[in-house]
Design a protein around this motif. Structure first.
Motif, PDB file in Angstrom:
ATOM      1  N   UNK A   1       7.176  -4.930  11.060  1.00 31.79           N
ATOM      2  CA  UNK A   1       6.739  -5.487   9.679  1.00 31.79           C
ATOM      3  C   UNK A   1       5.732  -6.491  10.031  1.00 31.79           C
ATOM      4  N   UNK A   2       6.112  -7.228  10.819  1.00 31.57           N
ATOM      5  CA  UNK A   2       4.939  -8.236  11.175  1.00 31.57           C
ATOM      6  C   UNK A   2       3.626  -7.720  11.530  1.00 31.57           C
ATOM      7  N   UNK A   3       3.470  -6.544  12.179  1.00 36.40           N
ATOM      8  CA  UNK A   3       2.144  -6.058  12.474  1.00 36.40           C
ATOM      9  C   UNK A   3       1.708  -5.452  11.255  1.00 36.40           C
ATOM     10  N   UNK A   4       2.454  -4.836  10.169  1.00 34.88           N
ATOM     11  CA  UNK A   4       1.940  -4.459   9.044  1.00 34.88           C
ATOM     12  C   UNK A   4       1.229  -5.303   8.300  1.00 34.88           C
ATOM     13  N   UNK A   5       1.864  -6.693   8.452  1.00 28.07           N
ATOM     14  CA  UNK A   5       1.308  -7.544   7.434  1.00 28.07           C
ATOM     15  C   UNK A   5       0.043  -8.141   8.001  1.00 28.07           C
ATOM     16  N   UNK A   6       0.056  -7.968   9.592  1.00 26.31           N
ATOM     17  CA  UNK A   6      -1.301  -8.662  10.111  1.00 26.31           C
ATOM     18  C   UNK A   6      -2.422  -7.452   9.621  1.00 26.31           C
TER      19      UNK A   6
END
Length: 430
Positions: free
Chosen positions: A196-201
């Protein structure tokens, strides 16, 4: 069954406009994905400006992690961590199944920021693996991306366990130091980041305003569950209260809240007006964790749920640390005795002592989670604990510990998206 709930008129950048469908490459490109307008330095600055934090549990600042790996000794490695060990969370598996291109876009951008020469997607879900491999077959990522599948386990997603498994060992935590950002996969500085963190990046690289670019850091995917209604996967802006989330899930008068998966402990009903805010939650003695929140119905007993959750953790212990094996077992047995009305005053004193003394003594956070469950039960429900110490609880008798089976939530299954762009019709919604 787990429902996907979209807030009317509110932005849901990670869920996207069609969360019940698998997002094809055509759809992702039509929404601005994989664009090269934003360079690594600018994207890193954007992540810092919105205070993007990890969504896997610890909530560590993403920009700090990226810089630490970039500035390490050697050529970095980046890892998308999709191993979802919390029984009450489904967001990461859904994301890899439904929006794999969004995660891969973020992973590639993290590689550019850090200077990594290879990347990994680490997961345990077979459907998620198929989704990621299909997405990689649709588009060349521009660097080697390897998919590593492990067996599901509570500790398998801990970052040192991730590195250990990728390097060919068991998916079990290692002692620290060194930390993986210093010495990770193959000895290289390694970024292990939640999917999810990478998706937000990736969303931060979209034009602003856009379908997600402006709100990527201001919301969280949440798995809401409870016996009073169906489980719900939703995305909500920070600031929404726990009481409002309980209504969305269908529990209108919760007797308690199990926060942050198993790591945030149990909260009493008077905490329901706490907002979804990392600082306020920390001040309240809890945390967002992986975004899994379980609302206990009025006829559920917090003692029973605590005993079941610690039973699950005891079963999931990797058996590497003696203190973890003995500590989780002692906590479980004492909580079961409390649920059965067999716990004397000395047992309650021991629970309090263990809740204070056990955190930080294991190689991972499993023992900490078990201790916090006991400690928050004692702190938030003292009258209930005293009553159950004196006489058996019929609710607890009807719901004995079962290795956390009641806490497990099924993953929503997205339908295949077969839409393709054409001159006459738009490729996708949004």
């Amino acid at each position: 069954m787990t429902l996907i709930h979209m807030a009317p008129g509110r932005s849901a950048p990670v869920l996207g406009p069609t969360p019940n469908q698998v997002e094809s490459l055509a759809c992702y490109l039509s929404r601005g994905g994989y664009r090269s307008d934003v360079g690594p330095a600018e994207l890193l600055a954007r992540a810092e400006a919105v205070d993007l934090r990890g969504h896997g549990g610890a909530g560590f600042p993403t920009a700090v992690k990226l810089r630490a790996v970039r500035d390490g000794v050697g050529t970095p490695v980046v890892v998308a961590n999709g191993e979802e060990g919390e029984p009450g969370s489904v967001k990461d598996r859904w994301l890899l199944r439904a929006r794999p291109h969004l995660v891969l876009d973020g992973l590639i951008r993290a590689a550019r920021i850090t200077g990594a020469d290879r990347a990994y997607v680490y997961l345990s879900d077979a459907a998620a693996e198929r989704g990621v491999r299909a997405a990689l077959a649709e588009r060349d990522p521009g660097l080697p991306v390897y998919v590593v599948r492990t067996e599901p386990a509570y500790v398998a997603g801990e970052e040192s366990a991730v590195v250990r498994c990728i390097d060919g060992g068991p998916a079990l935590p290692k002692a620290k130091p060194p930390r993986v950002f210093e010495h990770g996969v193959g000895g290289a500085p390694t970024l292990v980041s939640n999917v999810e963190t990478l998706a937000r990046l990736a969303l931060l690289a979209l034009p602003v305003p856009s379908a997600g670019g402006s709100g990527a850091g201001g919301s969280a995917l949440l798995t809401l569950s409870g016996t009073a209604g169906a489980a719900v996967l939703t995305e909500r802006q920070f600031g929404v209260t726990l009481r409002q989330l309980a209504v969305i899930q269908g529990t209108f008068d919760p007797s308690a809240v199990l926060m942050g998966g198993l790591f945030g402990g149990l909260l009493p009903p008077d905490a329901l007006d706490l907002p979804l805010d990392r600082t306020r939650l920390a001040e309240g003695g809890t945390g967002l964790g992986c975004g899994a929140i379980r609302f206990l119905a009025p006829d559920e007993c917090p003692v029973s749920v605590a005993a079941d959750a610690v039973d699950y953790l005891s079963v999931e212990s990797s058996r590497q640390c003696g203190v973890c094996v003995s500590g989780t077992r002692a906590l479980r047995d004492t909580l079961v005795a409390l649920a059965d009305g067999r716990c004397d005053a000395d047992g309650v004193v021991k629970l309090a002592r263990w809740a204070q003394g056990l955190p930080g003594r294991g190689a991972c956070g499993l023992l900490d989670a078990a201790a916090r469950l006991a400690g928050t039960l004692l702190a938030g429900f003292p009258h209930l604990v005293e009553a159950q110490r004196r006489s058996p609880c019929p609710v607890c008798a009807a719901t004995p510990p079962d290795a956390g089976r009641r806490l497990r939530v099924p993953v929503p299954v997205p339908a295949t998206d077969t839409s393709r762009p054409s001159r006459s019709t738009p490729a996708c919604v949004g």
